[in-house]
Design an enzyme around this catalytic site. Structure first.
Site, PDB file in Angstrom:
ATOM      1  N   SER A 216       0.830  -1.197   0.000  1.00  0.00           N
ATOM      2  CA  SER A 216       0.000   0.000   0.000  1.00  0.00           C
ATOM      3  C   SER A 216       0.867   1.251   0.000  1.00  0.00           C
ATOM      4  O   SER A 216       2.044   1.218   0.370  1.00  0.00           O
ATOM      5  CB  SER A 216      -0.906   0.004   1.233  1.00  0.00           C
ATOM      6  OG  SER A 216      -0.131   0.008   2.410  1.00  0.00           O
ATOM      7  N   ALA A 237       6.821  -2.058  -4.318  1.00  0.00           N
ATOM      8  CA  ALA A 237       6.841  -1.327  -3.051  1.00  0.00           C
ATOM      9  C   ALA A 237       5.826  -0.182  -3.047  1.00  0.00           C
ATOM     10  O   ALA A 237       5.130   0.083  -4.031  1.00  0.00           O
ATOM     11  CB  ALA A 237       8.248  -0.798  -2.784  1.00  0.00           C
ATOM     12  N   HIS A 238       5.766   0.512  -1.917  1.00  0.00           N
ATOM     13  CA  HIS A 238       4.759   1.555  -1.718  1.00  0.00           C
ATOM     14  C   HIS A 238       4.912   2.702  -2.710  1.00  0.00           C
ATOM     15  O   HIS A 238       6.018   3.108  -3.064  1.00  0.00           O
ATOM     16  CB  HIS A 238       4.812   2.086  -0.286  1.00  0.00           C
ATOM     17  CG  HIS A 238       6.115   2.707   0.100  1.00  0.00           C
ATOM     18  ND1 HIS A 238       6.469   3.987  -0.225  1.00  0.00           N
ATOM     19  CD2 HIS A 238       7.160   2.201   0.791  1.00  0.00           C
ATOM     20  CE1 HIS A 238       7.658   4.260   0.251  1.00  0.00           C
ATOM     21  NE2 HIS A 238       8.113   3.191   0.872  1.00  0.00           N
ATOM     22  N   ASN A 239       3.769   3.195  -3.171  1.00  0.00           N
ATOM     23  CA  ASN A 239       3.671   4.369  -4.034  1.00  0.00           C
ATOM     24  C   ASN A 239       4.308   4.200  -5.409  1.00  0.00           C
ATOM     25  O   ASN A 239       4.530   5.179  -6.125  1.00  0.00           O
ATOM     26  CB  ASN A 239       4.250   5.610  -3.346  1.00  0.00           C
ATOM     27  CG  ASN A 239       3.487   5.965  -2.090  1.00  0.00           C
ATOM     28  OD1 ASN A 239       3.931   5.667  -0.983  1.00  0.00           O
ATOM     29  ND2 ASN A 239       2.320   6.547  -2.256  1.00  0.00           N
ATOM     30  N   SER A 257       8.119   4.462  -4.654  1.00  0.00           N
ATOM     31  CA  SER A 257       7.886   5.736  -5.343  1.00  0.00           C
ATOM     32  C   SER A 257       8.469   5.808  -6.749  1.00  0.00           C
ATOM     33  O   SER A 257       8.530   6.895  -7.333  1.00  0.00           O
ATOM     34  CB  SER A 257       8.414   6.916  -4.511  1.00  0.00           C
ATOM     35  OG  SER A 257       7.752   6.952  -3.265  1.00  0.00           O
TER      36      SER A 257
END
Length: 337
Positions: A216, A237-239, A257
């Site tokens: 998330s 991974a996140h974002n 990211s």
């Protein structure tokens, strides 16, 4: 399921040379296909097998039809046509709508009557399950999850709270979507967990292979756009944002990211570090490490291919000497001046 050559050719927009009334009931490789089976020639490496095939029909290009000893279906792209033919000959099994008595469904969840909820599935409060969805045994559907029309989850998929899955998606066993991103702040040598408050949004027509993990977002959302294909054992991974119709092979990992463009092809075991931008139409070959952004379409590689251990040792030793060699060249250039 059996289908005539004529029916198959009509579906594939192909032209028949041979027996249009022959029945096709299965598929096989070019060298093993028997009467009643469909095969294809997409790679000229296997051209020699065409002359000896006994298949019921072969998908070929116009240029190869003359060398086909059995019925030929002439198409522009034999491999693509094969993919479409398999879908016709092997239709996916679907359970009728209903909820298995051993499933646990919160009373506030919204489940379309045509959806199937298998044994030992848990559906938590506020979840929305769309028309024709198939959820196999052992899946966990978290709070306020939204699953779109005709999406299928194989056994033991876990969707954390607030995850949104689009239409016609396919999630294989062991997939985990919406787990916490790897976010920690260091406080005097100790790691303090950062609450991950974003979601994961998955578009339409996405396939996610077995045991993939998609984290998330830390604040905003992790986004998987329409038509993305993920092989088994991939970490997102996140974002991260993955652009539409990008395909990623197994054991690859994308750090937080980073943004991957549309129509990219990423080979197996590729590592992409965080906070990078990769433009559209990029191909990255297997085992590459992407440590900086890519702004131009094309094919990118890194690393050394396998070779004999003795040769590899010599090559690595030479790499270690490059610094000294550079210094010697610089000194010679100064003397020459």
């Amino acid at each position: 399921m059996a289908i005539t050559v004529a029916q198959l050719a009509l579906q594939l927009d192909g032209r028949i040379v041979g027996d249009a009334d022959g029945l096709i009931n299965s598929v096989a490789t070019l060298d093993h296909a028997l009467p009643g089976q469909l095969t294809f020639l997409a790679n000229t490496k296997y051209q020699h097998q065409l002359a000896e095939t006994t298949a019921g029909a072969v998908l070929v290009r116009e240029s190869e039809a003359a060398g086909c000893p059995v019925t030929a279906i002439i198409v522009n792209d034999p491999y693509l046509s094969y993919a479409k033919a398999v879908a016709s000959l092997y239709p996916e099994h679907r359970e009728p709508g209903g909820i298995h008595p051993q499933a646990t469904v919160d009373e506030s969840a919204s489940i379309d009557p045509s959806a199937w909820i298998g044994a030992n599935v848990v559906v938590e409060a506020g979840a929305t399950i769309g028309q024709g969805v198939q959820i196999s045994p052992g899946c966990v559907i978290g709070r306020n999850v939204d699953i779109g029309v005709d999406t299928r989850l194989h056994a033991n998929v876990s969707l954390y709270a607030e995850v949104k899955i689009g239409e016609r998606c396919l999630l294989h066993s062991g997939v985990v979507i919406g787990s916490d991103g790897f976010g920690f702040a260091n406080e005097n040598g100790h790691w303090l967990k950062i609450q991950q408050i974003g979601r994961v949004i998955v578009g339409n027509d996405v396939e996610i292979g077995a045991n993939c993990a998609i984290d998330s977002g830390a604040i905003g959302d992790t986004i998987i756009e329409d038509g993305v294909k993920l092989d088994n054992l991939i970490q997102i991974a996140h974002n991260v944002r993955i652009g539409a119709h990008t395909a990623i092979a197994g054991h690859s990992a994308v750090a937080g990211s980073s943004v991957i463009g549309k129509h990219c092809a990423i080979g197996g075991a590729v590592g992409i570090v965080g906070h990078l931008d990769i433009c559209d139409n990029v191909t990255i070959t297997a085992m590459s490490l992407v440590s900086k952004s890519i702004s131009e379409p094309g094919v990118y590689s890194s690393g050394l291919p396998v070779e004999g251990n003795r040769e590899w040792n010599k090559r690595v030793a030479r790499l270690g000497q490059l610094g000294k060699l550079n210094n010697r060249v610089s000194q010679l250039e100064k003397l020459k001046r």
